[in-house]
Each structure stands twice: as structure tokens, then as C-alpha cells.
Design a protein around this motif. Sequence first.
Motif, PDB file in Angstrom:
ATOM      1  N   LEU A 158     -41.070  -1.572  33.610  1.00 32.86           N
ATOM      2  CA  LEU A 158     -40.449  -2.885  33.745  1.00 32.86           C
ATOM      3  C   LEU A 158     -38.963  -2.741  33.424  1.00 32.86           C
ATOM      4  CD1 LEU A 158     -40.926  -5.927  34.214  1.00 32.86           C
ATOM      5  CD2 LEU A 158     -41.290  -6.148  31.741  1.00 32.86           C
ATOM      6  N   PRO A 159     -38.078  -2.587  34.469  1.00 28.13           N
ATOM      7  CA  PRO A 159     -36.643  -2.384  34.199  1.00 28.13           C
ATOM      8  C   PRO A 159     -35.980  -3.674  33.747  1.00 28.13           C
ATOM      9  CG  PRO A 159     -37.028  -2.488  36.564  1.00 28.13           C
ATOM     10  CD  PRO A 159     -38.372  -2.537  35.914  1.00 28.13           C
ATOM     11  N   GLY A 160     -34.852  -3.504  33.020  1.00 25.56           N
ATOM     12  CA  GLY A 160     -34.098  -4.660  32.559  1.00 25.56           C
ATOM     13  C   GLY A 160     -33.298  -5.295  33.685  1.00 25.56           C
ATOM     14  N   SER A 161     -33.020  -6.601  33.591  1.00 26.19           N
ATOM     15  CA  SER A 161     -32.283  -7.336  34.633  1.00 26.19           C
ATOM     16  C   SER A 161     -30.791  -7.414  34.362  1.00 26.19           C
ATOM     17  CB  SER A 161     -32.850  -8.755  34.764  1.00 26.19           C
ATOM     18  OG  SER A 161     -32.761  -9.435  33.519  1.00 26.19           O
ATOM     19  N   HIS A 162     -30.303  -7.002  33.194  1.00 31.70           N
ATOM     20  CA  HIS A 162     -28.887  -7.068  32.850  1.00 31.70           C
ATOM     21  C   HIS A 162     -28.410  -5.691  32.422  1.00 31.70           C
ATOM     22  CE1 HIS A 162     -28.966 -11.458  32.979  1.00 31.70           C
ATOM     23  NE2 HIS A 162     -30.100 -11.402  32.285  1.00 31.70           N
ATOM     24  N   THR A 163     -27.160  -5.362  32.868  1.00 31.74           N
ATOM     25  CA  THR A 163     -26.575  -4.088  32.484  1.00 31.74           C
ATOM     26  C   THR A 163     -26.016  -4.172  31.074  1.00 31.74           C
ATOM     27  OG1 THR A 163     -24.929  -2.444  33.057  1.00 31.74           O
ATOM     28  CG2 THR A 163     -24.345  -4.722  33.494  1.00 31.74           C
ATOM     29  N   ILE A 164     -25.893  -3.037  30.459  1.00 29.17           N
ATOM     30  CA  ILE A 164     -25.376  -3.007  29.097  1.00 29.17           C
ATOM     31  C   ILE A 164     -24.107  -2.157  29.008  1.00 29.17           C
ATOM     32  CG2 ILE A 164     -27.629  -3.394  28.053  1.00 29.17           C
ATOM     33  CD1 ILE A 164     -27.824  -0.431  27.546  1.00 29.17           C
ATOM     34  N   LEU A 165     -23.373  -1.903  30.215  1.00 31.88           N
ATOM     35  CA  LEU A 165     -22.132  -1.139  30.225  1.00 31.88           C
ATOM     36  C   LEU A 165     -20.959  -2.008  29.763  1.00 31.88           C
ATOM     37  CD1 LEU A 165     -22.318   0.910  33.550  1.00 31.88           C
ATOM     38  CD2 LEU A 165     -22.515   1.784  31.226  1.00 31.88           C
ATOM     39  N   GLU A 166     -19.898  -1.356  29.255  1.00 28.82           N
ATOM     40  CA  GLU A 166     -18.683  -2.063  28.889  1.00 28.82           C
ATOM     41  C   GLU A 166     -17.942  -2.526  30.153  1.00 28.82           C
ATOM     42  OE1 GLU A 166     -16.420   0.524  26.496  1.00 28.82           O
ATOM     43  OE2 GLU A 166     -18.011   0.828  24.994  1.00 28.82           O
ATOM     44  N   TYR A 167     -17.021  -3.522  29.963  1.00 26.89           N
ATOM     45  CA  TYR A 167     -16.314  -4.075  31.125  1.00 26.89           C
ATOM     46  C   TYR A 167     -15.439  -3.020  31.788  1.00 26.89           C
ATOM     47  CZ  TYR A 167     -13.140  -6.882  33.920  1.00 26.89           C
ATOM     48  OH  TYR A 167     -12.375  -7.378  34.963  1.00 26.89           O
ATOM     49  N   PHE A 168     -14.758  -2.182  31.012  1.00 29.48           N
ATOM     50  CA  PHE A 168     -13.882  -1.162  31.590  1.00 29.48           C
ATOM     51  C   PHE A 168     -14.699  -0.186  32.434  1.00 29.48           C
ATOM     52  CE2 PHE A 168     -12.211   3.164  31.169  1.00 29.48           C
ATOM     53  CZ  PHE A 168     -11.004   3.026  31.838  1.00 29.48           C
ATOM     54  N   LYS A 169     -15.828   0.238  31.883  1.00 32.97           N
ATOM     55  CA  LYS A 169     -16.661   1.188  32.622  1.00 32.97           C
ATOM     56  C   LYS A 169     -17.245   0.520  33.861  1.00 32.97           C
ATOM     57  CE  LYS A 169     -17.886   4.063  28.667  1.00 32.97           C
ATOM     58  NZ  LYS A 169     -19.006   4.609  27.857  1.00 32.97           N
ATOM     59  N   LEU A 170     -17.592  -0.737  33.731  1.00 29.84           N
ATOM     60  CA  LEU A 170     -18.161  -1.445  34.868  1.00 29.84           C
ATOM     61  C   LEU A 170     -17.112  -1.614  35.972  1.00 29.84           C
ATOM     62  CD1 LEU A 170     -20.754  -2.796  35.877  1.00 29.84           C
ATOM     63  CD2 LEU A 170     -19.943  -4.938  34.855  1.00 29.84           C
ATOM     64  N   ALA A 171     -15.855  -1.978  35.595  1.00 30.28           N
ATOM     65  CA  ALA A 171     -14.780  -2.114  36.595  1.00 30.28           C
ATOM     66  C   ALA A 171     -14.441  -0.768  37.217  1.00 30.28           C
ATOM     67  CB  ALA A 171     -13.532  -2.725  35.940  1.00 30.28           C
ATOM     68  N   HIS A 172     -14.423   0.267  36.416  1.00 32.69           N
ATOM     69  CA  HIS A 172     -14.163   1.609  36.935  1.00 32.69           C
ATOM     70  C   HIS A 172     -15.255   2.015  37.912  1.00 32.69           C
ATOM     71  CE1 HIS A 172     -13.604   5.995  36.932  1.00 32.69           C
ATOM     72  NE2 HIS A 172     -12.305   5.708  36.649  1.00 32.69           N
ATOM     73  N   ARG A 173     -16.473   1.585  37.634  1.00 32.67           N
ATOM     74  CA  ARG A 173     -17.570   1.905  38.552  1.00 32.67           C
ATOM     75  C   ARG A 173     -17.374   1.187  39.873  1.00 32.67           C
ATOM     76  NH1 ARG A 173     -23.575   2.365  36.438  1.00 32.67           N
ATOM     77  NH2 ARG A 173     -22.526   4.193  35.579  1.00 32.67           N
TER      78      ARG A 173
END
Length: 717
Positions: free
Chosen positions: A648-663
Amino acid sequence: ITTYMNQSNNLAVLRAKGKSIIDAANERIDEKKEVVDEYSSLKRAKQLTNDLLKDLHSKYSFRHFAANGNERSVNFGILLSYQQKWEPLNYQAGELVKTIPLAPKETRKFSKKINVKKHRTEKEQEENLRITKSESQDTSRAESEIVNKAGNKTAFDKNNTTSGGVSEGPLTSSNSSSFTLHNESERDSQQTKKNFHEAVVKASQEYKNERKIEIITEETYESEITESGEISNPNDELTVTYLFYELQRQFKISERLYRLRPVIMVAQEMPSPHQITNEWVITHDWIIRRVLLDDSFKQGLEYIYIINGEQLLMDELERTVREQRSIVKDLRQNVRFLTEEVAVQNALMMRAIDRQAGILDERTVWDRVPVVGKALDITENVLDGVGNLIGMGGDNEESANEAARIRTESMTAAYERSERERKELLARLESETTVLNDLSKQLALKRKDIIEKQTHIARLKAHIKDNILYYMQSIWNYEPRDQRFFRLFNTKVPVFDGKYSIIIKAAPAERTISDLAVEDKTRHVYHMEVKMEMKHATLKEVADLDDMLGYKGNYMIFSLNRSNILTDFMMAPYIDSEFGLTDPDNLGNWSLEDFDKFVACLQKEMTAEDYKKIEDDIKKFYKQLLMDPLRNGDLITVPTGSLFIEALPGSHTILEYFKLAHRFEDVKKVQAENRWAELNNARLAARIITGDYEEPKIDKKIVVEGNEVSTHLDMDS
């Protein structure tokens, strides 16, 4: 005085004898009361055993068919065999067993270790140490010094002097005489007596009873199962939860009539309730031990072997206790008699001492009389002196004194002898009483042990009697096949020969769905006309004795070599000319799925008006089909003993905003690279179409003219 004392002594003896008779009578009454109390206590202790034995001798709660060594009850029947079909269907998740949540890139190792260790130690230790030590010492010492001094002196003096003279002439005569009578008798008697008597009674008794019983039972069982693994979350952004369910599987069950066989049933011997004795149980114990319904009855089987020996030991112990009680009883009577005799001897001794003391006191008083008083009796003393002088006895007082002393000593010796005997008997009585108490305790423990064992045995026999068919069928199962054959092959059985006809009442003209359910069984009336004759044959001629199919009560069931009129009549409802072997119960031939298909077919083939006419019958039949406990096509769910895992995977990511924007930027970069590759591929395709097959990736091109030789240098290469 002597006569009075003798009468008093005789009266004391008679009283003592009378008291002994009364005590003996009371003791007998007490003994009878003890016997009655002992019998009552034993009866109460054996009440449970007696109740079990009383139930054992009652009749069976069921009836069985008669059989003995010569004749047996025989019956005929048919044996129906049904076959079940289990069709496996889909798997499904059962109850949730465990959940394991994992963070991104988290790894969790698990190890399942099942260690079963059973250690059972039973230690029974009984230690009984008893020491009885008795020591008695009796010393009797008597010293008597008697000095008896008597002096008697008697003197008689008589002087007679006569003087006279005769003168005749010149001769003168003179006469003088003197007479003196002096008798002096002096008696000096001094008696010194010293009596020394020392009696030492020393008894030492030591009784030591040491009993030690130690029973050690040790049982060890170890089992270890280890399972290990690793579970991880490969994602670096989302969490995941692993769900573990119990894996289950569905099966579809259908049942149908598989086989029909004519059989013959032969009754077997059944023991009567009163015949279930210890000997009967021991005869079949090797079978009963294997098929016991509960392990608690094994104790009864163990005790049934040793109960006779235990009873013999208890009888011997009871005989020993009775003998010991008789010994103690005799010793008590002897002690009582000696106690009374010691009391009488003591009284006689005290009277003798008092008498002797009285005589001495009288003499002492007389000796203390003043001298004047003695002077008044000088004549008597003189006569006594004369009597002593001429040899006459004057020792009456001394003789009486001596006789009193002798009597006193004899009484004292008799008293001391009786007292010693009494003490010896008391010591022996104490010792024998200790032995009796020990034997009585052993007897009580032995009785308790035997009563408990008899209760276990009675409980076992009552259990066998209540479940006699189960145990008898187990006993018959262990009978060798050949032995069973030769035991039954000569049994006389009836054989039917002839013809029969069966008439079945026709069904109604208009059949409805209710006819399928055979709700009204009176619709089909069977009428049988039989013309036959009965003969007799042996069991081996009509049945297969080597093929025992089972039991029905005390009936053994064997397959018939060929059917007869009775078995043909019983098989008629199960045989159909069109469908062959069928179940006469129509509900047993239907499943819910088949019924659904049948109703759908009716609705398709019949008009609405015709279907409405039979709709009530369809509903009634469906209701009966739902209530049928043996309905075909039932679905059952069976646990497989395994686990079913689901992520059962999670529905929300737990990455930081900088890492998420870089992604996001990385995604755009990859998209641009993909577009460049697509455009480059299109350009290459266009060059191929125009016939330009040169490598497009050429940084520098050199053309040399002259000999019509061109050289292409690929700078990359």
C-alpha cells in the motif's frame, strides 16, 4: 485386728476384680463401637466405587441384536456410497495478520524463530523419620539398723549368822555359820540389723522408623524453527505499507450417489454389563489401551493388574493389625491388673508398716514411763527374771516385733516386685502401642490407596460399559481375517428364491415444479407382489466374508455375492431406466447453480402467464433447497496456512521543496533531450531519403583533387 485386716484385704481384692470385669465389659463395648465406626467410614469411603459398580450392573441404554456361539441374528440391506467432488476456485485474502510500514529506502530484516521447549520434571519425595527413645531408671535402697538391747539382773542375798558355844570343862566350843545366797542373772541382748536392698530397673528403648521414597520423572522436548528474510522500500520519495493477510481458497463441493451394494448384516456377541469384569478388561487390554477415548482412563488399566496383589497385602496388614490390637489389649489388661495389685500391695504394706510402727510406738511409750511406774511392777520383773533364770521364755514382745518386721519386709518385697512388673509392662505397652499406631497408619494409607485404585477401575469399566459398541467394534477390528472367517462361515442364513413385481402409481397428468421436489411422497405408491420360498445356506455361500464393509451396532456388514428379492426391492427407488443410478431425494440432485439455470430456461421458454402459474411452486422448492443441509454446489472457504502480501504506497511525497523543484528541472531536461533525439532521428531519415548516406557527425572534410582519389577523414575516428 488380724481378722479385720484380712476381711479388708479380701474386700479390696473383690472390689478390684469387680472393677476389672466392668472395665473389660466397657472395653468390649468400645471395641464393638470402633468396629462399627470403622465399617461406617469404609462404607462412606467406598460409596463412589459402589455407585459406579451399581451403574455398571444396570442394563444398557440401547438394544442390540441377539447372538451367541450357535445362533446369530441376520438381516439384509443395501449400502449406499456417496462421492464428494471438491472443485478448487479462486484464492482470496482472509483476516489481516500483520502490517509493516516502511519509510523510503528503509530496509527491515525479519527473523521468525519458533523455539518450543518443554521440560517436565516431577519429583515426589516422601521422607518419614521417627525415633522414639524411652529410658527409665528406678533405684530402691533401704538401710535399717535396729539395736535392741535388753538387760535383766536379779540378785537374791540371804545372810544367816549363828554363834554359839559349849563349855564343858576346860574345853570351850564355839559355832558360827554364815549362808549367803546370791543369784545374779544378767542378759545383755544387742541386735544390730542392717537391711540393704537396692533394685535398679533400667529400661532403654529406641524405635527408629525411616522411610524414604523418591520418584523422579524428567521429560525434555525441544523444537526450533527459524525463518529469516529482508523487506525494503526501494522508493526514495514515498512510504509503503506491507499488508499480510491469511491466504484462503474457495472450493465448490458437490455430492452424488456413487455405488449401491446389497449387503448382509450378521450380529456379533455382546458382553452383558455384569460380564465386564477385571478378567474381561485384562483379556482385551492391549486393544483398549490403543483406542481409549481419554488418557485419564489409563490409570485404571494400570491398577487393574496389581489390585489383587494390593488387596492381598492389605488383608495381611489387617490380620497383623488385629493381632497387634489383641497384644495391646492383653497388655492393657495386664497393666490394669498389676496396677490394681500394686495398689492393694501398697495398702497392705502401709498397714503392715503402720502396725509395726504402732507396736514400736507402744513400746517406746512404755519405755518412757517414769521410774516410779516401773517400780510398781518389780514383782513382775522379778518373776520374769526368775523365768529367764529357769529358762522360761519371756520374749513375746520381741517375737511379735520380729513377726511384724518380717511381714512388713515381705509386703514391701511383693509391692516392689509388682511395681517392677508394672513398669516393664508399661514400657512394653508403649512399644507395642507405637507399633500398632504405625501399622494402623500403614493400613489406613493402604486402604486409601486401594479405594482410589478401585475407583479408577470402576470408572474405567463404567466408561467401557457406556461406550461398549465403540470398544467392541475396535476389538472386532483387531480380529484376524481368517479367524473371523472360520468363526462365522458355518452360520445359517436364510436364502430367498422366487419372483416379485412392483407396481408404481402413475404420476399426475399435469406435472409441476413441485413434482421435482417430491414434496408429497404419497404421490408415488409402491405395491409389491412376491412369490418366493425360503431356504437356508451357510454364510460363506451367500456373502464375501473376507470383505467386511463396516458395522451397524453389533452387526457386521458383508457384501452379498448376489442380491435377493429383499435387496432388489430396497434398490428399486435408486435405479432409473433412463438415468441409471439416481438419488430418490430430488433435493440431492439439485444445486443452486443448476436451479438458477433451470429457472432462467423456464422464463425463456415459457410465456409469462404459464410461468406465473408455477411461480409459487418454484419459490416453495427454492425455499426447500435453501434449507437442505446437504445441498450440492456449496462454496466453502478453507484456510491454506500461508500468507498473502499486498503493498500500500503512500499518496504524498516526503521530499524537500528544493529537491522536488530540482526534480522538475531534471524532468524538463530529459524531455528536451528526448525532443533533440527525435529531431535528429527525423533529420537522419530525411538524408537517407535524399540518398545522402554520409555520416552527419563530421567536424572537418578534406578534399584532394588530382588523381580522382578522395580521402575522407573522420575526425571522430
